[in-house]
Design an enzyme around this catalytic site. Structure first.
Site, PDB file in Angstrom:
ATOM      1  N   HIS A 128       2.263  46.583   2.238  1.00  0.00           N
ATOM      2  CA  HIS A 128       1.637  45.464   1.513  1.00  0.00           C
ATOM      3  C   HIS A 128       2.606  44.650   0.675  1.00  0.00           C
ATOM      4  O   HIS A 128       2.172  43.783  -0.075  1.00  0.00           O
ATOM      5  CB  HIS A 128       0.541  45.985   0.580  1.00  0.00           C
ATOM      6  CG  HIS A 128      -0.744  46.313   1.264  1.00  0.00           C
ATOM      7  ND1 HIS A 128      -1.691  45.368   1.562  1.00  0.00           N
ATOM      8  CD2 HIS A 128      -1.240  47.479   1.732  1.00  0.00           C
ATOM      9  CE1 HIS A 128      -2.719  45.947   2.168  1.00  0.00           C
ATOM     10  NE2 HIS A 128      -2.466  47.226   2.286  1.00  0.00           N
ATOM     11  N   LYS A 136      -5.775  36.028 -10.253  1.00  0.00           N
ATOM     12  CA  LYS A 136      -5.109  37.125  -9.554  1.00  0.00           C
ATOM     13  C   LYS A 136      -4.329  37.919 -10.593  1.00  0.00           C
ATOM     14  O   LYS A 136      -4.267  37.517 -11.758  1.00  0.00           O
ATOM     15  CB  LYS A 136      -4.181  36.605  -8.445  1.00  0.00           C
ATOM     16  CG  LYS A 136      -3.228  35.499  -8.874  1.00  0.00           C
ATOM     17  CD  LYS A 136      -2.451  34.942  -7.679  1.00  0.00           C
ATOM     18  CE  LYS A 136      -3.292  34.021  -6.822  1.00  0.00           C
ATOM     19  NZ  LYS A 136      -3.279  34.348  -5.419  1.00  0.00           N
ATOM     20  N   ARG A 137      -3.738  39.042 -10.185  1.00  0.00           N
ATOM     21  CA  ARG A 137      -2.903  39.794 -11.121  1.00  0.00           C
ATOM     22  C   ARG A 137      -1.852  38.873 -11.735  1.00  0.00           C
ATOM     23  O   ARG A 137      -1.319  38.006 -11.039  1.00  0.00           O
ATOM     24  CB  ARG A 137      -2.175  40.933 -10.387  1.00  0.00           C
ATOM     25  CG  ARG A 137      -2.944  42.224 -10.294  1.00  0.00           C
ATOM     26  CD  ARG A 137      -2.107  43.306  -9.653  1.00  0.00           C
ATOM     27  NE  ARG A 137      -1.580  42.894  -8.355  1.00  0.00           N
ATOM     28  CZ  ARG A 137      -0.291  42.930  -8.022  1.00  0.00           C
ATOM     29  NH1 ARG A 137       0.620  43.316  -8.896  1.00  0.00           N
ATOM     30  NH2 ARG A 137       0.104  42.564  -6.816  1.00  0.00           N
ATOM     31  N   LYS A 159       3.822  35.582  -8.749  1.00  0.00           N
ATOM     32  CA  LYS A 159       2.616  34.786  -8.453  1.00  0.00           C
ATOM     33  C   LYS A 159       2.628  33.460  -9.220  1.00  0.00           C
ATOM     34  O   LYS A 159       1.816  32.579  -8.967  1.00  0.00           O
ATOM     35  CB  LYS A 159       1.361  35.593  -8.789  1.00  0.00           C
ATOM     36  CG  LYS A 159       1.179  36.817  -7.855  1.00  0.00           C
ATOM     37  CD  LYS A 159      -0.054  37.623  -8.204  1.00  0.00           C
ATOM     38  CE  LYS A 159      -0.199  38.890  -7.394  1.00  0.00           C
ATOM     39  NZ  LYS A 159      -0.658  38.674  -6.010  1.00  0.00           N
ATOM     40  N   THR A 213      -5.524  37.444  -0.447  1.00  0.00           N
ATOM     41  CA  THR A 213      -6.853  37.359   0.165  1.00  0.00           C
ATOM     42  C   THR A 213      -7.761  36.454  -0.656  1.00  0.00           C
ATOM     43  O   THR A 213      -8.746  35.941  -0.127  1.00  0.00           O
ATOM     44  CB  THR A 213      -7.512  38.747   0.314  1.00  0.00           C
ATOM     45  OG1 THR A 213      -7.421  39.455  -0.915  1.00  0.00           O
ATOM     46  CG2 THR A 213      -6.841  39.552   1.421  1.00  0.00           C
ATOM     47  N   LYS A 260     -10.818  33.561   0.317  1.00  0.00           N
ATOM     48  CA  LYS A 260     -12.145  33.437  -0.297  1.00  0.00           C
ATOM     49  C   LYS A 260     -12.386  32.011  -0.781  1.00  0.00           C
ATOM     50  O   LYS A 260     -13.484  31.454  -0.619  1.00  0.00           O
ATOM     51  CB  LYS A 260     -12.268  34.421  -1.470  1.00  0.00           C
ATOM     52  CG  LYS A 260     -12.247  35.883  -1.044  1.00  0.00           C
ATOM     53  CD  LYS A 260     -11.927  36.809  -2.197  1.00  0.00           C
ATOM     54  CE  LYS A 260     -11.530  38.180  -1.663  1.00  0.00           C
ATOM     55  NZ  LYS A 260     -10.831  38.994  -2.650  1.00  0.00           N
TER      56      LYS A 260
END
Length: 844
Positions: free
Chosen positions: A381, A575-576, A581, A686, A690
């Site tokens: 991952h 998100k985290r 990110k 992911t 969505k």
């Protein structure tokens, strides 16, 4: 048969009484109401005379659970009788979300339950809100595992999940003046009505001890401490199918023999219950801090506890079925059992399966190795070095002495294979070995290498990610085993992430496609493309999106006290919190936008697109820079939202305690979403799927699944910016060589933060990470500065597109229409066919 004629007085205005009668398989609303009333009275968890929303929730959940258990039992017995090959999914995380809405939706009894609750004086929406999210996961890895379970059940596949029953989860996030604060999650403070404890399913799990060698050379792990693994089962229903599969969660217990009554009566209370205390620690918290040796030991204990209990359970079930069918042949094990490792956390399943086969079942090395390598597959991952687990050999030897011996032997045999059959690879061995002793003071076990060497299949989770695994991370292994590596682009369940969380939009899709079969065949969404210019659809689509935005605005007001305008552009990144990110890029963009708005005249501002920027996510408790980013977002919001000149044109909101239920509110209400990680660093993502599925447009880099989303929905419907993955290494080298020239807009944003415009907190360490050319905590490793100008330009294109309502609505419709590929049903079908070799086994 009804067991009683008692009645429950409800809060209904007419004072009606509903008889408390057991109807465990009820599908009609009056019988459902009676079954709920029955549980309120005969499965009591609260004192009588009360039937408030909380009591009603637990009684409702237990009523639904009756239905699920019946189907779970039928599925279990059917699998036992047919004896198909079965997949067991091992994951340290499952981010399930609320079970009630999902269960009644998948069972197709939502309206009946809504009606039943009305008869009892309650609204379904109010009852649903009583449920707390199960705190069994953190981010995308855990949510993916939960989407996969939903798809396995919906596709009637013989498959189970295994995980740990965390008492306090990761943490509950609170936002104060100091920034993020962590508190223990309270999801089990009362109890979970969805789990069924299986007191007959208990396995011993050993830690520490030593290896005894018999005169014949037979090795046995003995001594140390033994903790009991107790099974809790959570039923997972498929959508409109009888199949209901299982998520088995392990709880760590010590036995009564481990309680020293003599010591206790002597006043030595802590030492009397020492093993009980150690057992409680194992499942207390998800990802306990591992900066200390004790922290590392606890994390490794968690991982081994999951692997050992699950494999013992799998072996017992294999033997049960063989006893009824044929003589026990271990060569048959891989023909009946597929084990999937969700990242490197369950890697210890490899040496544990070897140990169980050799030490307990008496197989020789070669036979055990053949069984193990044909059984186990590994999903990678991440390409982030810190997430590719490496465990100190000293700790592994201390905690799991037998497993360390097995790992050493696997490493030795791997090297021998290279020396004998691939002499051209000998120079690569130092990086390919499982045991890394390049730093003699800190020798480690490389878990990803152990997975690659020992698994029959290794897969990445997006095409770009899988290509990087093959060309960079595992390139040397690819030259030995080219057929071992696959791609399985992630997916999401359309049930939870569209049908149930956005019913208005779902109903419109069903109306225009003239079928609801898209819910289990998401490719049918492409049928919306021919209506993308239809004004009637535009009108309905806009109304559905506005309903979701208004619902979200109410939620934001409730949890933050900030009023946001549903007519503004809703821009969401959830998100985290992690530097790769790049929430920092987002907030620097917001700071620059604020500065430009301040410099404008009133008339100029009126031409700007009003925007509400929302961010949410948890920063790991010891990740200092991530926590600084959370603090900065909140400090910027405090100034911007209270600036009377600006707050009609810009709001910045941090959504606290982001989880699945919050996502179900945010995602349908979003119009633009930011997926802006440094290219080549996000395995898949992911949440991007969505958002796209819900008609939200994406501003993003060519990273992870963004690449494939952009291909599917059309380049013109995606706001692209930033460096590409193959450019990143060179850009970092240029940065180190001092060749980077920052854009003036980037400097402006940083300067405004340093000026104290957003408070007195010292943001220099955070901003320093974006500066300098190299060095620890310097050098802008994630290329925020490089990508900033193209990011700002892309945001201008977003503003321009949003002003053209017709264009924006068409893009939104095409985003949903192009999301068919990103169903977890497609992903799991591919796993089943191409990795696990399992087939559907529907309950008749």
């Amino acid at each position: 048969m009804p067991t009683t004629k008692e009645t429950v007085t409800t809060a209904a205005n007419d004072g009606s009484k509903v008889p408390a009668v057991a109807h465990p398989l009820a599908e009609e609303s009056s019988e459902i109401a009676s079954n709920i009333a029955y549980h309120a009275q005969y499965s009591p968890h609260f004192s009588p005379l009360k039937f408030d929303p909380e009591q009603a929730y637990y009684a409702t959940a237990e009523s639904v659970r009756d239905f699920l258990i019946q189907r779970w039992n039928e599925t279990y017995l059917h699998f036992h009788k047919v004896d198909p090959k079965q997949t067991y999914y091992l994951s340290m995380e499952y981010l399930q979300g609320r079970a009630l809405t999902n269960a009644i939706g998948n069972l197709n009894i939502r309206d009946a339950y809504a009606d039943a609750l009305n008869k009892l004086g309650h609204e379904l929406e109010e009852i649903v809100e009583q449920e707390k999210d199960a705190a069994l996961g953190n981010g995308g890895l855990g949510r993916l595992a939960s989407c996969f379970l939903d798809s396995m059940a919906t596709l009637n596949l013989p498959a189970w999940g295994y995980g740990l029953r965390y008492r306090y989860g990761l943490f509950r996030q609170r936002i104060s003046k100091e920034g993020q604060e962590e508190a223990a999650e309270d999801w089990l403070e009362k109890f979970s009505p969805w789990e069924v404890v299986r007191h007959d399913i208990v396995y011993p799990v050993r830690f520490f001890g030593h290896v005894e060698v018999s005169p014949t050379g037979f090795r046995k792990w003995v001594g140390g401490e033994i903790i009991q693994a107790l099974a809790y089962d959570v039923p997972i229903p498929g959508y409109k199918t009888k199949n209901t599969i299982n998520l088995r969660l392990w709880e760590a217990k010590a036995s009564c023999e481990d309680f020293n009554l003599f010591q206790f009566n002597g006043g030595q209370y802590e030492s009397a219950a020492q093993l009980h205390s150690k057992a409680q620690q194992i499942c207390a918290v998800l990802y306990p801090g591992d900066a200390t040796e004790n922290g590392k030991i606890l994390r490794l204990k968690q991982q081994f506890f999951l692997c050992s209990a699950s494999l013992q359970d799998i072996i017992v079930r294999f033997k049960e079925r063989r006893a009824e069918k044929t003589a026990l042949q271990w060569s048959e094990f891989p023909n009946k059992v597929a084990v999937q490792l969700n990242d490197t956390h369950p890697t210890l399943a490899i040496p544990e399966l070897m140990r169980l086969l050799m030490d307990d079942e008496g197989l020789g090395w070669d036979e055990a190795w053949n069984v193990t390598t044909r059984t186990i597959a590994y999903t990678n991952h991440t390409v982030l070095p810190e997430a590719l687990e490496k465990w100190p050999q000293a700790i592994m030897t201390k905690l799991l002495p037998r497993h360390m011996e097995i790992i050493e032997e696997i490493d030795k045999r791997f090297m021998a294979m290279i020396h004998s059959s691939r002499t051209d690879m000998e120079s690569k061995l130092p990086s390919m070995r499982i045991l890394d002793s390049s730093n003699p003071e800190k020798p480690v076990v490389r878990m990803a290498n152990l997975c690659v060497v020992s698994s029959h299949t290794v897969n990445g989770v997006a095409q770009l990610h899988s290509d990087i695994l093959k060309s960079e991370l595992f390139t040397d292994y690819v030259s030995i085993w080219p057929a071992k590596f696959q791609n399985k682009t992630n997916g999401i369940t359309p049930r939870r992430w569209l049908r149930f969380c956005s019913p208005e939009l779902s109903d419109i899709i069903t109306k225009w496609l003239k079928t609801d079969r898209w819910i289990t065949n998401l490719d049918l969404l492409s049928g919306l493309r021919k209506f993308a210019d239809n004004e009637e659809l535009h009108s309905e689509w806009a109304q559905a999106k506005m309903a979701n935005k208004c619902r979200l605005a109410q939620y934001v007001l409730h949890v933050t006290g900030i009023a946001i305008d549903p007519n503004s552009l809703f821009d969401i990144q959830v998100k985290r919190i992690h530097e790769y990110k790049r929430q920092l890029l987002n907030i620097l963009g917001a700071v620059y936008r604020y500065k430009k708005l301040k410099e404008m005249s009133t008339e100029e501002r009126k031409k700007m697109t009003p925007r509400t920027i929302m961010l949410g996510g948890k920063a790991f408790a010891t990740y200092t820079n991530a926590k600084r980013i959370v603090k900065l977002v909140n400090d910027v919001g405090l100034v911007v939202n209270n600036d009377p000149e600006i707050n009609n044109y810009l709001k910045v909101v941090f959504i606290p305690n982001y989880n699945v239920s919050v996502a179900e509110m945010l995602i349908p209400g979003s119009e633009i979403s930011q997926h802006i990680s440094t290219a080549g660093m996000e395995a898949s993502g992911t949440s991007n799927m969505k958002f796209s599925l819900n008609g939200c447009l994406i501003i993003g880099t060519l990273d992870g699944a963004n690449v494939e989303i952009r291909e599917e929905i059309g380049e013109e419907n995606f706001f692209l910016f930033g460096a590409q993955a193959d450019e990143v290494p060179q850009l970092r080298k240029e940065r180190e060589a001092g060749l980077f020239k920052p854009d003036p807009r980037f400097e402006e944003a940083k300067k405004l933060i340093r000026s104290g415009a957003f408070g007195s907190y010292d943001y220099n360490p955070l901003l320093d990470s974006l500066e300098g050319n190299t060095g620890y905590g310097r050098g802008d490793y994630f290329l925020v500065g490089h990508d900033f100008p193209s990011y700002i330009d892309a945001q201008s294109r977003v503003d321009e597109a949003y002003e053209d309502r017709r264009r924006w609505l068409k893009m939104s419709i095409l985003s949903t229409a192009g999301s068919g590929k990103f169903s977890s049903d497609r992903t799991i079908s591919q796993y089943a066919k191409e990795i696990w070799d399992i087939k559907g086994c529907p309950v008749p």
